[in-house]
Design a protein around this motif. Structure first.
Motif, PDB file in Angstrom:
ATOM      1  N   ASN A 339     -59.361  -3.536  43.682  1.00 42.68           N
ATOM      2  CA  ASN A 339     -59.935  -4.252  43.900  1.00 42.68           C
ATOM      3  C   ASN A 339     -60.129  -4.338  45.281  1.00 42.68           C
ATOM      4  OD1 ASN A 339     -61.641  -6.498  44.960  1.00 42.68           O
ATOM      5  ND2 ASN A 339     -62.206  -7.588  42.967  1.00 42.68           N
ATOM      6  N   THR A 340     -60.915  -3.513  46.109  1.00 46.36           N
ATOM      7  CA  THR A 340     -60.518  -3.524  47.243  1.00 46.36           C
ATOM      8  C   THR A 340     -62.083  -3.964  48.412  1.00 46.36           C
ATOM      9  OG1 THR A 340     -61.677  -1.206  46.873  1.00 46.36           O
ATOM     10  CG2 THR A 340     -59.361  -1.082  47.312  1.00 46.36           C
ATOM     11  N   GLU A 341     -62.779  -5.370  47.553  1.00 47.54           N
ATOM     12  CA  GLU A 341     -63.132  -5.964  48.130  1.00 47.54           C
ATOM     13  C   GLU A 341     -63.398  -6.842  49.338  1.00 47.54           C
ATOM     14  OE1 GLU A 341     -66.634  -7.136  47.150  1.00 47.54           O
ATOM     15  OE2 GLU A 341     -66.536  -4.737  46.700  1.00 47.54           O
ATOM     16  N   GLU A 343     -63.836  -9.160  50.641  1.00 46.69           N
ATOM     17  CA  GLU A 343     -64.030 -11.518  50.772  1.00 46.69           C
ATOM     18  C   GLU A 343     -63.811 -11.149  49.027  1.00 46.69           C
ATOM     19  OE1 GLU A 343     -67.833 -11.773  51.837  1.00 46.69           O
ATOM     20  OE2 GLU A 343     -69.069 -10.673  49.671  1.00 46.69           O
ATOM     21  N   GLY A 344     -63.565 -12.323  49.196  1.00 50.03           N
ATOM     22  CA  GLY A 344     -63.132 -13.334  47.740  1.00 50.03           C
ATOM     23  C   GLY A 344     -61.600 -13.113  47.485  1.00 50.03           C
ATOM     24  N   LEU A 345     -61.351 -13.906  46.217  1.00 44.62           N
ATOM     25  CA  LEU A 345     -60.411 -13.646  45.655  1.00 44.62           C
ATOM     26  C   LEU A 345     -59.111 -12.583  46.159  1.00 44.62           C
ATOM     27  CD1 LEU A 345     -57.745 -15.681  43.876  1.00 44.62           C
ATOM     28  CD2 LEU A 345     -58.944 -13.975  41.876  1.00 44.62           C
ATOM     29  N   ALA A 346     -59.678 -11.241  45.981  1.00 47.04           N
ATOM     30  CA  ALA A 346     -58.918  -9.954  45.952  1.00 47.04           C
ATOM     31  C   ALA A 346     -58.480  -9.687  47.063  1.00 47.04           C
ATOM     32  CB  ALA A 346     -59.593  -9.244  45.110  1.00 47.04           C
ATOM     33  N   HIS A 347     -59.560 -10.749  48.102  1.00 46.13           N
ATOM     34  CA  HIS A 347     -59.179  -9.721  49.714  1.00 46.13           C
ATOM     35  C   HIS A 347     -58.178 -11.051  50.013  1.00 46.13           C
ATOM     36  CE1 HIS A 347     -59.908  -8.794  53.941  1.00 46.13           C
ATOM     37  NE2 HIS A 347     -60.126  -9.934  54.011  1.00 46.13           N
ATOM     38  N   SER A 348     -58.646 -12.621  49.736  1.00 48.77           N
ATOM     39  CA  SER A 348     -57.350 -13.390  50.412  1.00 48.77           C
ATOM     40  C   SER A 348     -55.983 -13.439  49.725  1.00 48.77           C
ATOM     41  CB  SER A 348     -57.793 -14.745  49.663  1.00 48.77           C
ATOM     42  OG  SER A 348     -59.419 -14.707  50.360  1.00 48.77           O
TER      43      SER A 348
END
Length: 631
Positions: A339-341, A343-348
């Protein structure tokens, strides 16, 4: 079900303890006298402070060395009791614990002790107070709940009752079934504690190694089944003496305590269906059948690095998310997600920890029921906005703030990959792998102080058992390791507790800013064929010291040719009865993350603990020196 916890069980000053206990959901507290004496407020003010937190004082304790004393000590004991009665009335509690006498001056005799308690009961009755008698496991004359009950029975006073403590009964290996004959209304309070099985002095064991029910090895469930059968309807209270808890987070320890009581009584209710237990209905422990997916949080550059590692392990990109920068890689029944988003959980998670495993998907029978049970046990649910083409997948927060999603086969969740992902071309997705079939286990690394918390978290929610804890020798110190497994071994999670930052595991926790999955082990049915294919794909295994293989041949008599084949692939070996275990490790990535490839033969059930120190030594040779800044 009324719940309580002794103030001695957690760290902090009295206000900190009360705040943590109330926030965890307890109904009351036992005031341990030293906590009161150390706090600079009047008894009345302390009582008001307790009630302002929505709590009641279920018990004032301890009163020591009362029964069976010769004069003048006997008269002085009654004078002390009267002063404590004054204090109790100001605090606003009606029950005091008296533990069995340990004084060398104490005289034996059931009737003598009963006479003392009968007189004390008369004095307590004039004030509307009650006294509970507890048999200490190391009492001078009374160290068995059966004798304590006989004293209470002969005292025959409504203001004198019995206090049962699971540790004292179980540490003495007293038959818990004898409790069933005691009338429930003569039990004034039940104190609960577990402990690891250690052969040591009873007093020292009790004062330093107690833990929450479900965290140790004592038969606390059997003890509580017997108590429930008496018809006891009173308070269940935790009394925990533990050096680790005294330095831990009051909030975390209190949450563990409340979770342990709910879990315990849910077990008792299922094992004693004819006993009425005031506890909300909840699903039984959840049967998990394995890991559906592992999700990595990464930046664009790190995603390319991960992709190269995945490719060398035989994984191929299989699909792309319909609306997010999320890629699915596959091999066998293994699903890895990057996951390279932004924003959201993964980015945090990426911002805080760097490249990390931020999400684990478990295969369960009923995803909704899993979250329901977890909530009853104090777990925090997780939700984030659902985008176009996405499913709402039930989830809770797990180790180190990571997320656990749940996938079942009875809803659209079973079709998550076809609903949320678009497959890539058949040519890419069907490329030959390396024979990896499924996830054998994941290893979560944490500070040692967190291990009991997460052991209780998993075992209370999921149908899993604990293996014995083992010590992993690291040149920088010891790492404690314990595995949690479901009955058929399709779900295996190892917890590794680092005691300092000099160990390989401790450095990972420090550099990753918290607990996280440090390694993932993949299973193969033919590790030599897999090793040959990995070599073709450009995979370079962790290089193990040649000295290991010289010793391996001598220890296991595998034959020179076999050992040479293993050495060529950096393969380690262990044997357990008729079972064999083969391991290959990847080099480390980042600050200590790595992959493992394993083959189990003949029912091998361990994790190659004997090889851990050789693996760690090889891995530490590859780490960035502590004095060198990160790139």
């Amino acid at each position: 079900m009324k719940t309580s916890i002794a103030t001695v069980s957690i760290s902090g000053d009295l206000p900190e303890k009360l705040a943590a206990i109330a926030a965890a959901g307890f109904d009351g507290i036992e005031i341990f006298e030293n906590d009161f004496l150390a706090y600079d407020a009047s008894p009345r003010q302390v009582g008001e402070m307790v009630r302002d937190h929505g709590l009641e004082i279920t018990l004032f304790q301890p009163f020591r060395d009362f029964e069976g004393m010769p004069e003048p000590q006997r008269s002085r004991a009654f004078e002390r009791a009267e002063r404590k009665f004054d204090l109790m009335q100001e605090l606003g509690t009606d029950l005091m614990l008296m533990c069995s006498n340990v004084s060398p001056a104490a005289l034996g005799g059931i009737d003598r002790a009963a006479d003392d308690f009968r007189e004390l009961g008369e004095r307590a009755a004039t004030r509307g107070l009650r006294v509970g008698y507890e048999a200490l496991a190391w009492g001078r004359h009374i160290y068995d709940h059966r004798d304590a009950w006989e004293i209470v029975r002969r005292a025959d006073h409504p203001n004198i009752g019995l206090i049962l403590d699971s540790f004292h009964t179980l540490a003495r290996k007293i038959d818990v079934e004898t409790i069933r004959a005691i009338p429930g209304d003569r039990i004034f309070i039940v104190q609960l504690a577990d402990a690891p099985l250690i052969d040591m002095d009873l007093l020292y064991w009790s004062r330093h190694f107690r833990n929450m029910p479900g965290e140790g090895d004592l038969a606390v469930t059997d003890f509580m089944r017997a108590v429930a059968a008496t018809g006891y309807k009173g308070t269940l209270s935790l009394e925990i003496f533990n050096d680790q808890f005294r330095t831990g987070s009051p909030k975390s320890i209190a949450v563990d305590g409340h979770r342990s009581l709910v879990y315990l009584m849910d077990q008792v209710r299922r094992l004693e269906p004819d006993t009425a237990i005031d506890l909300p209905d909840m699903p039984d422990r959840i049967a998990a059948s394995g890991i559906e997916f592992i999700e990595f949080a990464a930046g664009e550059a790190e995603a390319r690095e991960l992709g190269a590692i995945f490719s060398a392990l035989g994984f191929r990109p299989a699909a792309q998310h319909v609306s997010k920068d999320v890629a699915l890689w596959r091999q066998g029944d293994i699903n890895l997600v990057i996951n390279t988003e932004d924003e959201g959980l993964a980015h945090s998670a990426y911002v805080i920890h760097g490249t990390t495993i931020c999400d684990i998907g478990l295969k369960v029978a009923d995803a909704a029921a899993t979250v329901e049970r977890a909530c009853h046990l104090g777990a925090a649910t997780f939700e984030q906005p659902v985008g176009p083409g996405e499913l709402k997948i039930p989830a809770i927060r797990g180790v180190g703030g990571s997320i656990m999603h749940f996938i079942d086969g009875t809803s659209d969740l079973a079709r998550v990959w076809e609903i949320e992902f678009r497959p890539l071309s058949d040519d890419i997705a069907s490329m030959s792998g390396a024979g990896l079939t499924r996830i054998d286990h994941i290893a979560q690394t944490m500070d040692y102080e967190e291990m009991l918390t997460w052991t209780l978290f998993y075992t209370s929610i999921f149908e899993t058992g604990k293996t014995p804890m083992v010590d992993v020798v690291d040149p920088g110190g010891l790492v404690r390791s314990q595995a949690l497994e479901n009955p058929d071994g399709s779900l295996r999670i190892t917890l590794n507790g680092a005691e300092n930052q000099r160990t390989f595991a401790g450095r990972f926790v420090a550099e990753s800013f918290g607990s996280a999955v440090q390694h993932v082990a993949f299973a193969t049915d033919d590790i030599f064929a897999t090793a040959a294919r990995l070599k073709e794909l450009g995979f370079k295994p962790l290089q193990i010291s040649p000295n290991y293989y010289v010793d391996l041949e001598a220890r296991f008599h595998l034959g020179k040719e076999m050992v040479e084949r293993m050495q060529a692939h950096g393969m380690l070996y262990d044997r357990d009865g008729d079972g064999e275990y083969f391991q290959i490790y990847s080099p480390t990535y980042g600050e200590g993350f790595f992959f493992e490839i394993v083959e189990r033969r003949g029912g091998y059930s361990g994790y190659g603990a004997a090889n851990a120190q050789f693996r760690v030594a090889a891995q530490k040779r590859l780490l960035r020196p502590a004095s060198m800044p990160k790139a």
